[in-house]
Scaffold this active site. Structure first.
Site, PDB file in Angstrom:
ATOM      1  CD  GLU A  60      66.895 -29.940 139.240  1.00  0.00           C
ATOM      2  OE1 GLU A  60      66.784 -31.187 139.257  1.00  0.00           O
ATOM      3  OE2 GLU A  60      66.950 -29.241 140.280  1.00  0.00           O
TER       4      GLU A  60
ATOM      5  CG  MET B 282      68.704 -35.154 150.661  1.00  0.00           C
ATOM      6  SD  MET B 282      70.009 -34.118 149.954  1.00  0.00           S
ATOM      7  CE  MET B 282      69.312 -32.477 150.271  1.00  0.00           C
TER       8      MET B 282
ATOM      9  NE  ARG C 255      59.967 -45.974 158.889  1.00  0.00           N
ATOM     10  CZ  ARG C 255      59.336 -46.173 157.723  1.00  0.00           C
ATOM     11  NH1 ARG C 255      58.074 -45.813 157.582  1.00  0.00           N
ATOM     12  NH2 ARG C 255      59.992 -46.699 156.697  1.00  0.00           N
TER      13      ARG C 255
ATOM     14  CB  SER D 216      68.406 -26.841 145.811  1.00  0.00           C
ATOM     15  OG  SER D 216      68.874 -27.284 144.549  1.00  0.00           O
ATOM     16  N   GLY D 217      70.723 -29.052 146.182  1.00  0.00           N
ATOM     17  CA  GLY D 217      72.144 -29.308 146.023  1.00  0.00           C
ATOM     18  C   GLY D 217      72.494 -30.772 146.110  1.00  0.00           C
TER      19      GLY D 217
ATOM     20  NE  ARG E  69      35.821 -16.827 125.996  1.00  0.00           N
ATOM     21  CZ  ARG E  69      35.461 -15.870 126.827  1.00  0.00           C
ATOM     22  NH1 ARG E  69      35.618 -14.589 126.478  1.00  0.00           N
ATOM     23  NH2 ARG E  69      34.929 -16.153 128.004  1.00  0.00           N
TER      24      ARG E  69
ATOM     25  NE  ARG F 102      62.740 -34.497 133.868  1.00  0.00           N
ATOM     26  CZ  ARG F 102      63.480 -34.365 134.962  1.00  0.00           C
ATOM     27  NH1 ARG F 102      63.203 -35.114 136.030  1.00  0.00           N
ATOM     28  NH2 ARG F 102      64.489 -33.530 135.008  1.00  0.00           N
TER      29      ARG F 102
ATOM     30  N   GLY G 190      65.364 -38.426 160.630  1.00  0.00           N
ATOM     31  CA  GLY G 190      65.495 -38.944 159.271  1.00  0.00           C
ATOM     32  C   GLY G 190      66.944 -38.930 158.840  1.00  0.00           C
TER      33      GLY G 190
ATOM     34  CE  LYS H 137      65.036 -28.077 146.213  1.00  0.00           C
ATOM     35  NZ  LYS H 137      64.459 -29.279 145.649  1.00  0.00           N
TER      36      LYS H 137
ATOM     37  CG  HIS I 187      65.700 -24.731 142.403  1.00  0.00           C
ATOM     38  ND1 HIS I 187      65.848 -26.109 142.279  1.00  0.00           N
ATOM     39  CD2 HIS I 187      66.961 -24.237 142.400  1.00  0.00           C
ATOM     40  CE1 HIS I 187      67.116 -26.428 142.189  1.00  0.00           C
ATOM     41  NE2 HIS I 187      67.822 -25.306 142.261  1.00  0.00           N
ATOM     42  CG  ASN I 188      63.176 -29.008 142.323  1.00  0.00           C
ATOM     43  OD1 ASN I 188      64.073 -28.278 142.727  1.00  0.00           O
ATOM     44  ND2 ASN I 188      62.896 -30.156 142.908  1.00  0.00           N
TER      45      ASN I 188
END
Length: 469
Positions: free
Chosen positions: A191, A14, A34, A130-131, A444, A289, A10, A184, A187-188
């Site tokens: 972010e 990245m 590919r 990440s980065g 309840r 978003r 790939g 990760k 982390h996002n």
């Protein structure tokens, strides 16, 4: 043929950046893609680093070029493409070989793939990177999940290419199967919250006070010199101070207000709720978003309801800075609570202080705060909750009043501030020893006989309810 230390499949943004990073650090890297016509161009553009690249257009040759036990890093879209490539390459591999998914993958799928490949004595690594492109090329933050065997194979290479913070590589083995991809994901999520909070302050000042993009950018640039120092504050300041060459307007003023997302923030919220944890500041950012995408509806609603804003006393710049500090601490605390719940559920034994440390450089949420959080995790933490770290308690006591004023100003003025409001709501809920859930339990039991606990007696109880009013 067995000359390459690692194979990278790939050669997108990245993948190519990571391959060049490894080559620059002296590793021989087999590369393929590919679309095979990309390969020669990539090697040509690598220049002098091409001597450490082993290009292959055929998958069989790609595998044959790898030293054993083999390590293959896939930098391709997650989901079906990853499953398809596993199906193609695994028959060519041998016991002890390792397959790495370096994309943003659903950790549940990573756990499944890990279990399936383990039955064939193949190792599967979910590796969070990440980065962005620059980080991948010059030094990312890397979160590894997998077997100890795969970590020993990977460790020399990933420690060499990772970002460095005061001489320590921002990479570590965090746990088995999906641990790396889960960390990760969170982390996002953090972010998302950080970005949304900065956007909320921008909206409050631009729409409410009429400050220019450049003025707000100057304020953020000042913030970046103190306790709020972070890559995202720096990036936001630069973005706000940038000018569109075509119109001469601030760049942000010509951008459509519809935010994109690739799903990791949403995964954070979904998994948090599945684990019984609420990350309200992150939830607010994900919601924002989603709402931003409904541009046509928002335009119609604005014309239907008219101007819903009203005059308010705007917070001072000092209040805004302290509010941001408090909200950022809270969003990070919430993120680490999600990690703690997952660690307990999946037996990962996540090293929380180390996670904060490997986020200190290379990654998108890198900030001065993370060094403080790493130190806080090594304090005595009541209930293992970062909220109660003595060093953070003092900071929150100082900054939460500002957070309260800023969130209230936004709500009273009619400006959407979902992450700030989510942060203060969570803080207020968590700092009341006796809340209001006693009424929930009464409700309840009233309609469903679910029972409740009493303050003065042990066991499960039911109430003598008045049935009519």
């Amino acid at each position: 043929m067995h000359t390459a230390d690692i194979g990278v499949y790939g050669l997108g943004t990245m993948g190519s950046a990571l391959a060049l990073n490894m080559a620059e650090k002296g590793f021989n890297v087999a590369v393929t893609n590919r679309e095979t016509d990309w390969i020669a161009e990539f090697v040509k553009e690598a220049g002098s680093l091409s001597t450490n690249l082993v290009p292959n257009s055929e998958l069989t040759d790609f595998v044959a070029s790898l030293k054993t036990p083999r390590v293959v890093l896939f930098m391709i879209p997650s989901g079906k493409p990853m499953d398809d490539m596993i199906a193609q390459i695994s028959p060519l591999l041998e016991a002890g070989d390792t397959i790495i998914d370096g994309g943003n993958a659903d950790f549940n799928e990573t756990r499944r793939r890990s279990a399936e490949l383990a039955e064939r004595d193949l190792h599967f690594v979910g590796m969070g990177v990440s980065g962005g492109e620059e980080g991948a090329r010059k030094g990312p933050s890397i979160m590894v999940g997998g077997t100890p065997h795969s970590w020993q194979q990977l460790r020399p290479m990933v420690e060499a290419i990772a970002a460095q913070f005061e001489g320590s590589p921002c990479v570590d083995h965090l746990g088995t199967d999906g641990a790396g991809h889960f960390v990760k994901t969170v982390h996002n999520g953090i972010e998302y919250a950080d970005m949304q909070m900065l956007a909320e302050i921008y909206g409050l000042l631009a729409k409410g006070e009429g400050r220019s993009a450049e003025q707000i950018g100057d304020m953020f640039a000042t913030w970046n010199e103190g306790t709020l120092q972070s890559f995202l504050v720096e990036a936001s300041a630069a973005a706000l101070k940038s000018v569109d060459a075509a119109t001469g307007k601030p760049m942000v003023d010509v951008i459509l207000d519809k935010a994109g997302q690739k799903g990791t923030g949403r995964w954070t919220v979904i998994e948090a709720l599945k684990l019984g944890v609420s990350a309200s500041a992150i939830e607010g950012a994900v919601g924002a978003r989603i709402w931003s995408a409904a541009k046509d509806t928002r335009m119609t609603a604005e014309s239907t309801f008219g101007n819903t804003t009203q005059a308010i006393d705007f917070p001072s710049d000092l209040d805004l800075a302290k509010a941001m500090e408090a909200a950022r601490i809270i969003s990070h605390v919430q993120g680490f609570e999600v990690l703690r719940a997952a660690s307990d559920t999946f037996d990962w034994n996540l090293p929380m202080a180390r996670i904060a440390e490997i986020w200190r450089a290379g990654c998108i949420i890198r900030s001065k705060l993370l060094d403080d959080l790493a130190a806080a995790f090594r304090e005595e933490l009541p209930h293992d909750n970062l909220l109660l770290a003595p060093s953070l308690v003092a900071r929150l006591q100082d900054c939460v009043p500002s957070l309260r004023r800023v969130a209230a100003a936004g709500v009273l003025g009619g400006y959407a501030m979902p992450s700030f409001v989510g942060a203060i709501e969570w803080f207020d809920s968590m700092t009341h020893g006796r809340g209001t859930a006693n009424l929930i339990q009464a409700q309840r039991d009233f309609f469903g006989m679910h029972g409740f606990e009493r303050l003065d007696q042990e066991g499960k109880h039911h109430g003598d309810w008045l049935r009519e009013i």
